[in-house]
Design an enzyme around this catalytic site. Structure first.
Site, PDB file in Angstrom:
ATOM      1  CG  ASN A   1      43.201  39.650  49.144  1.00  0.00           C
ATOM      2  OD1 ASN A   1      43.782  39.842  50.195  1.00  0.00           O
ATOM      3  ND2 ASN A   1      43.453  40.364  48.062  1.00  0.00           N
ATOM      4  CD1 TRP A   2      38.760  39.843  52.974  1.00  0.00           C
ATOM      5  CD2 TRP A   2      38.929  41.517  54.454  1.00  0.00           C
ATOM      6  NE1 TRP A   2      37.500  40.300  53.259  1.00  0.00           N
ATOM      7  CE2 TRP A   2      37.564  41.324  54.155  1.00  0.00           C
ATOM      8  CE3 TRP A   2      39.277  42.523  55.353  1.00  0.00           C
ATOM      9  CZ2 TRP A   2      36.550  42.101  54.740  1.00  0.00           C
ATOM     10  CZ3 TRP A   2      38.266  43.290  55.938  1.00  0.00           C
ATOM     11  CH2 TRP A   2      36.931  43.076  55.629  1.00  0.00           C
TER      12      TRP A   2
ATOM     13  CG  ASP B   1      30.309  40.727  50.008  1.00  0.00           C
ATOM     14  OD1 ASP B   1      31.411  41.204  50.288  1.00  0.00           O
ATOM     15  OD2 ASP B   1      30.155  39.535  49.703  1.00  0.00           O
TER      16      ASP B   1
ATOM     17  CD  GLU C   1      30.204  34.554  56.375  1.00  0.00           C
ATOM     18  OE1 GLU C   1      29.229  33.759  56.318  1.00  0.00           O
ATOM     19  OE2 GLU C   1      30.613  35.201  55.394  1.00  0.00           O
TER      20      GLU C   1
HETATM   21  C1  DGY Z   1      30.386  36.106  48.328  1.00  0.00           C
HETATM   22  O1  DGY Z   1      30.290  35.396  47.345  1.00  0.00           O
HETATM   23  O2  DGY Z   1      29.470  36.332  49.120  1.00  0.00           O
HETATM   24  C2  DGY Z   1      31.672  36.693  48.636  1.00  0.00           C
HETATM   25  O3  DGY Z   1      31.641  37.472  49.776  1.00  0.00           O
HETATM   26  C3  DGY Z   1      32.219  37.484  47.495  1.00  0.00           C
HETATM   27  O4  DGY Z   1      33.511  37.801  47.844  1.00  0.00           O
END
Ligand code: DGY
Length: 441
Positions: free
Chosen positions: A47-48, A174, A405
């Site tokens: 999404n984002w 997360d 990332e």
């Molecule tokens: C992941 O699987 O690590 C993702 O960030 C979940 O959105």
């Protein structure tokens, strides 16, 4: 010894200027109308990530930028929710895939959302574009309204002005220590079953969430799946319900941007409804203020506890226009101290706190998309120097280490997935002044 992908990346770095590399990454991660964040680790549409990808595409292909957001909204649920992952095909390189979520939607998707940044990026595209941009923004406008209504309705059922998240993945941050208080209360059921994580097949385990965190992530998914993704029930009874400064502040900003967008497009819509959200959220946000650490922080909405340190999401208060002048002054002071400790800002957890881990995902590393939004807010509130520092770090880091990332705030080392879509997109957007706080917009 570098593997094949690393060698290719090093070759690319030698051959191309960073801006060309960033464009090549966006093109390479394009799967035909949508991009993956990075091949292998994240092989679907997030999404984002996609919304920020659109900002990068806008620098060299406006039509493709709009398509990225349009394909994301093809996954919108009937109730207005825009899911955090849209699965268009099964890819075994990622877990948990569509068969674990069982969304019962077409296209298949995950069962919760992610920070609502679409209205803000669409406003930027509409303001910097021409007739086609306005036409495409107009087609998306009712979908945006439905998605904001979903947040205020389903995630703030008691109308407190504070929205909750039902899973740490919904925050996009997360494994941030913000969630530790809510995660500690989750009881992992005996029948969770064995599962094979795929993320640590792609990335070192010390850069990813722990096994204990994954067990809890999957416990929440199990609850959602077993109640058929009934979001009223999940918000009321699910294993996790916390207020997130990241989601709260991006939504507050997006509500304001949605109102401005509707007026700019000359749409007929209920302006009072959006004004009501804006007013109530200002009140709600104040209850995230933790006076002990002088910052807005996450809160457990079941039992009321506060998280214990300042994050890059706390710094989004400026972007949201939340809080009092005194609160923002205190936050800016902490921001300066933290930036003095880190060679590269802004870290995702306070380096003065014992839980800081400079390499582990959202427990310390720097993320370009967060810097982009924090810098907009700081610039708008008169903290131009700090804003400039954060924008520069978004450019310096990929130039030093590649388009990773996320990055170690102390050494600048690139971490997590390589050739990352949103890191490339923000690099491009900042290079061309696609930033609402700067004069070109
Ligand atoms: C992941 O699987 O690590 C993702 O960030 C979940 O959105």
């Amino acid at each position: 010894r570098p593997d094949r992908r690393q060698r290719e990346r090093l070759d690319m770095q030698k051959r191309h200027k960073p801006e060309e590399q960033a464009i090549e990454i966006l093109r390479g991660n394009d799967r035909g109308g949508y991009t993956v964040p990075t091949p292998g680790l994240y092989p679907y549409q997030w999404n984002w990530d996609s919304v920020f990808a659109a900002l990068g595409f806008a620098v060299f292909d406006r039509g493709r930028a709009w398509q990225e957001i349009e394909t994301l909204f093809e996954g919108q649920w009937a109730d207005g929710m825009v899911p955090h992952i849209v699965f268009r095909k099964n890819d075994p390189s990622y877990f948990p895939g569509p068969d674990i979520w069982k969304s019962n939607t077409d296209p298949r998707s995950s069962g919760h959302s992610q920070p609502p940044v679409a209205a803000s990026v669409i406003l930027t595209l509409a303001k910097t574009g021409g007739k086609d941009d306005v036409a495409r923004a107009r087609r998306l406008f009712p979908k945006l309204i439905a998605s904001h209504r979903w947040w205020h309705d389903y995630r703030d059922p008691d109308r407190t002005g504070l929205v909750g998240i039902i899973h740490p993945w919904e925050s996009g941050r997360d494994n941030c220590p913000d969630w530790d208080i809510g995660m500690d209360r989750i009881v992992v059921p005996d029948d969770l079953g064995p599962y094979h994580r795929r993320d640590t097949d792609h990335v070192d385990a010390d850069e990813r969430p722990t096994v204990q965190q994954y067990d809890r992530f999957l416990t929440i998914v199990k609850f959602g799946r077993e109640c058929g993704w009934n979001h009223r029930k999940i918000a009321a009874e699910g294993p996790f319900f916390m207020a997130d400064p990241g989601v709260q502040f991006t939504l507050m900003r997006a509500d304001r941007d949605l109102l401005e967008l509707g007026r700019l497009l000359g749409e007929t819509f209920d302006e009072g409804e959006i004004e009501g959200w804006i007013e109530l959220s200002q009140q709600g946000a104040l209850s995230m203020w933790n006076g002990d650490i002088e910052a807005f922080v996450a809160r457990d909405l079941r039992v009321g506890g506060f998280s214990t340190a300042l994050t890059n999401a706390s710094m989004l208060a400026f972007y949201a226009g939340a809080g009092t002048g005194d609160q923002l002054g205190l936050l800016a002071g902490h921001g300066r101290e933290i930036l003095d400790i880190c060679e590269y800002g802004f870290p995702s957890w306070d380096p003065r706190h014992e839980a800081f881990e400079c390499r582990r995902y959202w427990r310390g590393p720097v993320w370009s998309v967060m810097n982009y939004m924090i810098a907009i807010g700081l610039e708008e509130h008169g903290y131009a120097g700090m804003a400039e520092r954060l924008r520069n770090d978004c450019r310096r880091l990929p130039e030093l280490s590649g388009f990773y990332e996320y990055f170690d705030p102390l050494s600048g080392e690139g971490l997590g997935g390589p050739d990352f879509t949103w890191t490339a997109a923000i690099y491009l957007a900042l290079g061309r002044g696609l930033d609402p706080a700067l004069a070109k917009v």
